[in-house]
Write a protein that holds these residues in place. Structure first.
Motif, mmCIF file in Angstrom:
data_model
loop_
_atom_site.group_PDB
_atom_site.id
_atom_site.type_symbol
_atom_site.label_atom_id
_atom_site.label_comp_id
_atom_site.label_asym_id
_atom_site.label_seq_id
_atom_site.Cartn_x
_atom_site.Cartn_y
_atom_site.Cartn_z
ATOM 1 N N PRO A 2 0.817 -1.216 0.000
ATOM 2 C CA PRO A 2 0.000 0.000 0.000
ATOM 3 C C PRO A 2 0.853 1.270 0.000
ATOM 4 O O PRO A 2 1.907 1.330 0.603
ATOM 5 C CB PRO A 2 -0.811 -0.106 1.275
ATOM 6 C CG PRO A 2 -0.126 -1.099 2.124
ATOM 7 C CD PRO A 2 0.720 -1.962 1.240
ATOM 8 N N ILE A 3 0.327 2.275 -0.715
ATOM 9 C CA ILE A 3 0.983 3.571 -0.773
ATOM 10 C C ILE A 3 0.014 4.598 -0.201
ATOM 11 O O ILE A 3 -1.161 4.621 -0.568
ATOM 12 C CB ILE A 3 1.339 3.952 -2.213
ATOM 13 C CG1 ILE A 3 2.300 2.930 -2.788
ATOM 14 C CG2 ILE A 3 1.910 5.357 -2.287
ATOM 15 C CD1 ILE A 3 2.600 3.152 -4.253
ATOM 16 N N GLU A 4 0.479 5.431 0.655
ATOM 17 C CA GLU A 4 -0.364 6.453 1.263
ATOM 18 C C GLU A 4 0.002 7.812 0.674
ATOM 19 O O GLU A 4 1.159 8.211 0.662
ATOM 20 C CB GLU A 4 -0.158 6.490 2.772
ATOM 21 C CG GLU A 4 -1.097 7.447 3.470
ATOM 22 C CD GLU A 4 -0.933 7.396 4.981
ATOM 23 O OE1 GLU A 4 -1.221 8.429 5.591
ATOM 24 O OE2 GLU A 4 -0.535 6.351 5.511
ATOM 25 N N ILE A 5 -1.011 8.500 0.139
ATOM 26 C CA ILE A 5 -0.803 9.826 -0.434
ATOM 27 C C ILE A 5 -1.567 10.819 0.423
ATOM 28 O O ILE A 5 -2.775 10.702 0.581
ATOM 29 C CB ILE A 5 -1.290 9.891 -1.892
ATOM 30 C CG1 ILE A 5 -0.534 8.876 -2.723
ATOM 31 C CG2 ILE A 5 -1.160 11.303 -2.446
ATOM 32 C CD1 ILE A 5 -1.032 8.742 -4.138
ATOM 33 N N ARG A 6 -0.856 11.770 0.951
ATOM 34 C CA ARG A 6 -1.481 12.774 1.812
ATOM 35 C C ARG A 6 -1.431 14.113 1.094
ATOM 36 O O ARG A 6 -0.447 14.825 1.162
ATOM 37 C CB ARG A 6 -0.770 12.878 3.147
ATOM 38 C CG ARG A 6 -0.929 11.674 3.991
ATOM 39 C CD ARG A 6 -0.275 11.877 5.308
ATOM 40 N NE ARG A 6 -0.442 10.680 6.128
ATOM 41 C CZ ARG A 6 -0.145 10.618 7.399
ATOM 42 N NH1 ARG A 6 0.350 11.675 8.003
ATOM 43 N NH2 ARG A 6 -0.318 9.502 8.062
#
Length: 57
Positions: A2-6
């Protein structure tokens, strides 16, 4: 994996009261024109239906 983009993008429009007043007047004029056009169209349709339902005996 998973990649988290904020990232948060907030778009706003700032208008003056003069612009909104003019825009509201235009919307009101457009609404009234549409209302009259719809009314005339309905009257014409009713008139056409009445002409078709009369039978000469």
């Amino acid at each position: 994996m998973p990649i988290e983009i904020r990232e948060l993008i907030i778009k706003t429009e700032v208008r003056t009261t003069i612009d909104s007043t003019i825009e509201n007047d235009k919307k009101t004029e457009d609404f009234m024109a549409m209302k009259l056009e719809l009314l005339e169209s309905c009257k014409r349709m009713i008139s056409d239906l009445n002409k078709k339902t009369h039978f000469n005996r």
